[in-house]
Design an enzyme around this catalytic site. Structure first.
Site, PDB file in Angstrom:
ATOM      1  N   TYR A  61      31.418 -21.765  78.253  1.00  0.00           N
ATOM      2  CA  TYR A  61      30.944 -23.057  78.040  1.00  0.00           C
ATOM      3  C   TYR A  61      29.858 -23.059  76.928  1.00  0.00           C
ATOM      4  O   TYR A  61      29.065 -22.264  77.128  1.00  0.00           O
ATOM      5  CB  TYR A  61      30.565 -23.795  79.131  1.00  0.00           C
ATOM      6  CG  TYR A  61      31.438 -24.695  79.881  1.00  0.00           C
ATOM      7  CD1 TYR A  61      31.933 -25.981  79.389  1.00  0.00           C
ATOM      8  CD2 TYR A  61      32.071 -24.589  81.247  1.00  0.00           C
ATOM      9  CE1 TYR A  61      32.822 -26.793  79.588  1.00  0.00           C
ATOM     10  CE2 TYR A  61      33.079 -25.494  81.752  1.00  0.00           C
ATOM     11  CZ  TYR A  61      33.373 -26.491  80.927  1.00  0.00           C
ATOM     12  OH  TYR A  61      34.317 -27.298  81.467  1.00  0.00           O
ATOM     13  N   GLU A  63      28.582 -26.450  75.764  1.00  0.00           N
ATOM     14  CA  GLU A  63      28.263 -27.723  75.353  1.00  0.00           C
ATOM     15  C   GLU A  63      27.259 -27.956  74.429  1.00  0.00           C
ATOM     16  O   GLU A  63      26.100 -27.009  74.726  1.00  0.00           O
ATOM     17  CB  GLU A  63      28.287 -28.421  76.598  1.00  0.00           C
ATOM     18  CG  GLU A  63      29.476 -29.017  77.074  1.00  0.00           C
ATOM     19  CD  GLU A  63      29.385 -29.643  78.323  1.00  0.00           C
ATOM     20  OE1 GLU A  63      28.214 -29.901  78.734  1.00  0.00           O
ATOM     21  OE2 GLU A  63      30.632 -29.699  79.240  1.00  0.00           O
ATOM     22  N   THR A 238      42.876 -32.601  60.683  1.00  0.00           N
ATOM     23  CA  THR A 238      43.338 -31.455  61.544  1.00  0.00           C
ATOM     24  C   THR A 238      43.424 -30.051  60.553  1.00  0.00           C
ATOM     25  O   THR A 238      43.016 -30.203  59.432  1.00  0.00           O
ATOM     26  CB  THR A 238      45.149 -31.648  61.963  1.00  0.00           C
ATOM     27  OG1 THR A 238      45.786 -31.714  60.907  1.00  0.00           O
ATOM     28  CG2 THR A 238      45.098 -32.816  62.718  1.00  0.00           C
ATOM     29  N   LYS A 241      47.811 -27.958  59.683  1.00  0.00           N
ATOM     30  CA  LYS A 241      49.116 -28.174  58.886  1.00  0.00           C
ATOM     31  C   LYS A 241      48.903 -27.697  57.436  1.00  0.00           C
ATOM     32  O   LYS A 241      48.897 -26.504  57.624  1.00  0.00           O
ATOM     33  CB  LYS A 241      48.831 -29.908  58.584  1.00  0.00           C
ATOM     34  CG  LYS A 241      49.167 -30.599  60.050  1.00  0.00           C
ATOM     35  CD  LYS A 241      49.213 -32.131  59.703  1.00  0.00           C
ATOM     36  CE  LYS A 241      49.624 -33.040  61.087  1.00  0.00           C
ATOM     37  NZ  LYS A 241      48.038 -33.386  61.747  1.00  0.00           N
ATOM     38  N   ARG A 247      45.346 -24.864  65.871  1.00  0.00           N
ATOM     39  CA  ARG A 247      45.521 -26.388  66.095  1.00  0.00           C
ATOM     40  C   ARG A 247      44.123 -26.962  66.521  1.00  0.00           C
ATOM     41  O   ARG A 247      43.601 -26.735  67.165  1.00  0.00           O
ATOM     42  CB  ARG A 247      46.506 -26.544  67.427  1.00  0.00           C
ATOM     43  CG  ARG A 247      46.991 -27.933  67.789  1.00  0.00           C
ATOM     44  CD  ARG A 247      48.326 -27.606  68.675  1.00  0.00           C
ATOM     45  NE  ARG A 247      49.218 -27.321  67.839  1.00  0.00           N
ATOM     46  CZ  ARG A 247      49.968 -27.866  66.917  1.00  0.00           C
ATOM     47  NH1 ARG A 247      50.014 -29.461  66.930  1.00  0.00           N
ATOM     48  NH2 ARG A 247      51.209 -27.400  66.177  1.00  0.00           N
TER      49      ARG A 247
END
Ligand code: DSN
Length: 434
Positions: A61, A63, A238, A241, A247
């Site tokens: 984690y 954050e 994104t 592509k 992704r």
């Protein structure tokens, strides 16, 4: 056949550990090896990018942001995220980057959260003309919680700009509705975008300009498509592509005040823990895109798309707007055969080993699950090593399959030729990703 080495290694691990999962992975690996990928939004990442996604960074984690986390043990995660941010800034020539959005749609949602209040008006392209669901679809958050107004493409077939952005109409819609945000950048638009013209309209109506360059990011990074900077206030994209990374999503800006709002909107506004293994992979992909070879790749993506478009046109298919300036084209099948639908074409071509997606054409009379068009793109085939001869061959196969209306024996014959071509251009060989 040179399989993707990471999937191969995972497959060996899974065969005894989880045979059901192994089966799905193996079949998908075989599918990718033996079919031609023409979906404009897909690509094949490099082995290092693929490796990075399957690493121990997923265990953590983190954050917050580098230097300001809500968990201990983040010092190497700070390093990975700083690498990704710095490389993204260098790649796109801007001052601030947020590499945490899990996807392009979430990047867009965060941009809305940073700049709009519920009920505020924003302006984007009519979705059926090539926009994206996160640009104001009624059932998407963007359409439910905000007030989208839309600009059209030129709809007059006798106009030289037919099916291209109608900048006068953009201005008219914006001056009437005074949106807070004007959006450009699309999912199915084959032509160059004039960001300076959009910025002039945004300034005139008092809007911020947001460019969603998800589709063309790799071309922009390579300098093959004009950059949205310095015109756009916010750029979303994104990373998977044309940019050929993992992704995920990315938000860029040159404006310090907007950058602070974006950071707060991504975390804690939209997301909790960032996907740190994906952020490491983004950093690797951005470094790949900074190399001179990537510029050459992006050029070949456009050349290949243009070769496919003109070969299809020579078989009687109408390419919307008359061609393409980027990596994709929209093929209006109705000009070739009034009864042919995108839905049928997609299924028949898949039976022949050619993967596409049905897509509405501007002012399509058919609904989105049927459509009169196909969207085709060249990013994945170019990564595989295909050049213009292979693209012309693909156009011939498409014509054979559609002319035969998906006849099983024709599809089988084409599928076997497709497989032979794929075997000559193995994914993850020494020439792929060059
Ligand atoms: N679904 C993507 C595409 O195929 O264009 C856009 O997010």
């Amino acid at each position: 056949m040179a399989h993707d080495p990471i999937s191969d290694a995972v497959l060996q691990l899974l065969k005894s550990h989880d045979p059901d999962a192994a089966w799905a992975l193996q079949r998908e690996q075989d599918r990718q090896d033996h079919t031609i990928e023409l979906i404009a939004s897909e690509n094949h990442v490099s082995a290092p990018v693929m490796h990075a996604m399957g690493t121990c960074l997923t265990n953590k984690y983190a954050e917050g942001y580098p230097g300001a986390r809500y968990y201990g043990g983040c010092k190497y995660h700070d390093q990975a995220e700083d690498l990704a941010r710095d490389r993204a800034k260098q790649l796109f020539g801007c001052r601030f980057a947020n590499v945490q959005p899990h996807s392009g749609a979430q990047a867009n949602a965060a941009a809305f959260l940073a700049t709009l209040a519920p009920g505020d008006t924003f302006c984007s392209l009519t979705l059926s003309d090539g926009g994206h669901l996160s640009h104001g679809l009624k059932v998407n958050m963007s359409g439910k919680w905000f007030n989208p107004v839309f600009y059209p493409l030129h709809a007059d077939p006798s106009h030289p700009e037919f099916e291209r952005i109608d900048y006068d109409a953009v201005r008219t819609v914006c001056m009437e509705h005074k949106p807070k945000l004007l959006m450009c950048g699309y999912s199915a638009y084959p032509r160059e975008i004039d960001f300076a013209k959009f910025r002039a309209i945004a300034d005139e109506c008092g809007a911020l300009l947001m460019a969603d360059i998800a589709h063309i990011a790799g071309l922009v990074a390579a300098g093959i498509h004009p950059s949205p900077f310095p015109h756009a206030h916010i750029v979303t994209t994104t990373t998977h592509k044309t940019l050929r990374g993992p992704r995920g999503g990315l938000i860029l800006t040159d404006d310090e005040d907007i950058a602070k709002k974006i950071d707060r909107a991504v975390f804690p506004g939209m997301q909790g823990g960032p996907l740190m293994h994906i952020i490491l992979a983004k950093a690797i992909a951005f470094a790949e895109a900074l190399k001179p070879e990537f510029k050459d790749y992006a050029k070949r993506v456009v050349t290949n798309a243009q070769a496919l478009a003109s070969a299809l046109a020579s078989h009687g298919y109408r390419i919307t707007s008359g061609g393409t300036d980027n990596h994709l084209m929209l093929v209006d099948l109705s000009a070739r055969d009034a009864d042919l639908t995108g839905a049928d074409a997609e299924v028949w071509l898949e039976a022949a080993g050619i993967i596409t997606n049905k897509n509405g054409v501007p002012n399509d009379p058919r609904p989105p699950r049927v459509t009169s068009g196909l969207r085709l793109g060249s990013p994945a085939t170019t990564t595989r090593g295909f050049a213009t001869d292979e693209m012309k061959q693909i156009a011939q196969w498409i014509e054979r399959v559609l002319e035969a209306k998906g006849d099983e024996s024709v599809c089988n014959a084409v599928q076997s030729e497709v497989q032979s071509l794929c075997e000559r251009f193995p994914l993850y060989s020494s020439t792929a990703h060059a």
